[in-house]
Design a protein around this motif. Structure first.
Motif, short mmCIF file in Angstrom:
data_model
loop_
_atom_site.label_atom_id
_atom_site.label_comp_id
_atom_site.label_asym_id
_atom_site.label_seq_id
_atom_site.Cartn_x
_atom_site.Cartn_y
_atom_site.Cartn_z
N TYR A 84 -5.62 -14.40 9.41
CA TYR A 84 -4.74 -15.37 8.73
C TYR A 84 -3.54 -14.72 8.06
O TYR A 84 -2.67 -15.42 7.55
CB TYR A 84 -5.55 -16.21 7.73
CG TYR A 84 -5.97 -15.50 6.46
CD1 TYR A 84 -7.06 -14.65 6.42
CD2 TYR A 84 -5.25 -15.67 5.28
CE1 TYR A 84 -7.44 -14.02 5.26
CE2 TYR A 84 -5.62 -15.04 4.11
CZ TYR A 84 -6.73 -14.21 4.10
OH TYR A 84 -7.09 -13.58 2.94
N GLN A 85 -3.50 -13.40 8.04
CA GLN A 85 -2.38 -12.72 7.37
C GLN A 85 -1.39 -12.19 8.40
O GLN A 85 -1.76 -11.85 9.52
CB GLN A 85 -2.91 -11.60 6.49
CG GLN A 85 -3.88 -12.12 5.42
CD GLN A 85 -4.31 -11.04 4.44
OE1 GLN A 85 -3.51 -10.52 3.69
NE2 GLN A 85 -5.59 -10.72 4.45
N TRP A 94 -4.01 -6.54 9.17
CA TRP A 94 -5.14 -7.36 9.62
C TRP A 94 -5.03 -7.90 11.04
O TRP A 94 -6.04 -7.97 11.74
CB TRP A 94 -5.46 -8.45 8.59
CG TRP A 94 -5.86 -7.81 7.31
CD1 TRP A 94 -5.17 -7.81 6.13
CD2 TRP A 94 -6.98 -6.95 7.09
NE1 TRP A 94 -5.80 -7.03 5.19
CE2 TRP A 94 -6.91 -6.49 5.76
CE3 TRP A 94 -8.04 -6.52 7.88
CZ2 TRP A 94 -7.87 -5.62 5.21
CZ3 TRP A 94 -9.00 -5.67 7.34
CH2 TRP A 94 -8.90 -5.23 6.02
N ASP A 107 -2.49 -19.80 10.12
CA ASP A 107 -1.55 -19.59 9.02
C ASP A 107 -0.51 -18.51 9.37
O ASP A 107 0.00 -18.51 10.49
CB ASP A 107 -2.32 -19.28 7.72
CG ASP A 107 -1.55 -19.75 6.50
OD1 ASP A 107 -1.48 -20.98 6.29
OD2 ASP A 107 -0.98 -18.92 5.79
#
Lengths: 88, 121, 117
Positions: C9-10, C17, C41
């Motif tokens: 999500y990053q 990540w 995201d």
């Protein structure tokens, strides 16, 4: 499925997990995840939630004022035993 | 309850975040209930295996607690080897009983564990 | 065979990540684990043609494309996240399948573990 929520409402991944949670899924609020219960309890409505008591109390909140079941680490292990699948 | 193999993955560095403490608390509760518990240390969490970590006296010593749990309660600790290399952690510097391994070992843990708990980044 | 979904999500560039999520997924082929990767995201920008942390002197993300091809790894991306972060020009080499949030959430019961990186 056991859903572990470790961050508060500022985290988009935790929001995603909570939205995805089915009524039968066991959500556990741990560490800063307990802030969902404090500032955004609406996100927990209709869901099966437990809160890690040491994390809740160490952040200054009292067990008496908590409408959700609180668990210690042994209680968390019981929830882990009951749920072979996980989202964490 | 039958004996379960439980694996907990950690990624955050010790002391900056609560994750190592959380992982050890969950692991201890699992071991005390008779389960076979292991921790897989990934990325910055590998720093928690440095034997020469020296916190101020009133603070907890995470590597020592982990080492005691390995020796006394049978906790398994696997460390991502590439993550160690990336952070300059050598095999000579880590606590006794922790095992440098890697992603093939994580895959094996995932395949054979009855439960897998991840403390996300 | 266990099925594991790795969720990133990053954003790449700001963090490692996306690289670590893919690397971990590829590591699963060593054993009886079937991995899939999902980008949600800010991590959705990983798939933009122009995105490359190497431009900042960081580790390349496009290097994972070779292994996606080699292992035929299933890569999923959330449509709402692509829209939110204005990703219009997707790099086809990631071979990502675009699914809505509702479709993704309906898939979750098929995994043994959903692991957020």
């Amino acid at each position: 499925m056991l859903i572990l929520v470790k961050y508060g409402p500022e985290n988009p991944a935790e929001r995603w997990k909570l939205e995805a949670a089915a009524p039968a899924d066991q959500i556990v609020l741990i560490q800063n995840g307990i802030f969902w219960a404090v500032t955004e309890p609406k996100a927990l409505e209709g869901k099966k939630v437990a809160i890690v008591q040491p994390d809740f109390e160490a952040r200054g909140y009292s067990a008496e004022s908590c409408p959700w079941p609180l668990v210690d680490y042994a209680g968390l292990i019981t929830l882990i035993e009951q749920n072979p699948k996980s989202m964490s | 309850m039958e004996k379960l193999k439980i694996t907990i993955q950690v990624m955050a560095p010790p002391y900056s975040y609560q994750d190592l403490d959380t992982a050890l608390n969950i692991a201890e509760a699992g071991l005390d209930k008779g389960h076979d518990v292991g921790i897989f240390l990934f990325t910055d969490s590998v720093l928690a295996t440095l034997s020469r970590v020296k916190p101020i006296r009133m603070d907890r010593n995470i590597p020592q607690r982990m080492q005691a749990m390995i020796a006394e309660k049978g906790l398994r600790v696997d460390i991502c080897g590439i993550c160690m290399d990336y952070r300059g952690v050598s095999r000579e510097e880590i606590i006794e009983g922790a095992t440098p391994s890697g992603l093939p070992e994580l895959a094996a843990l995932m395949a054979t564990s009855d439960r897998f708990i991840n403390l996300m980044a | 065979m266990k099925k594991v979904l790795f969720v990133i999500y990053q954003a790449p560039g700001g963090s490692v990540w996306p690289n670590e999520g893919f690397r971990t997924a590829f590591g699963m082929y060593a054993d009886e684990v079937e991995p899939e990767v999902l980008l949600i995201d800010q991590a959705a920008i990983t798939l933009a043609k122009e995105t490359e942390p190497q431009k900042l002197g960081l580790l390349s993300i496009k290097m994972v494309q070779k292994y996606i091809g080699k292992y035929d790894t299933k890569v999923l991306v959330e449509k709402e996240s692509l829209d939110k972060f204005h990703v219009t020009n997707m790099d086809e080499a990631y071979r990502a399948e675009v699914l809505s949030r509702a479709e993704l959430q309906a898939r979750l019961p098929q995994y043994d573990h959903v692991v957020f990186m």
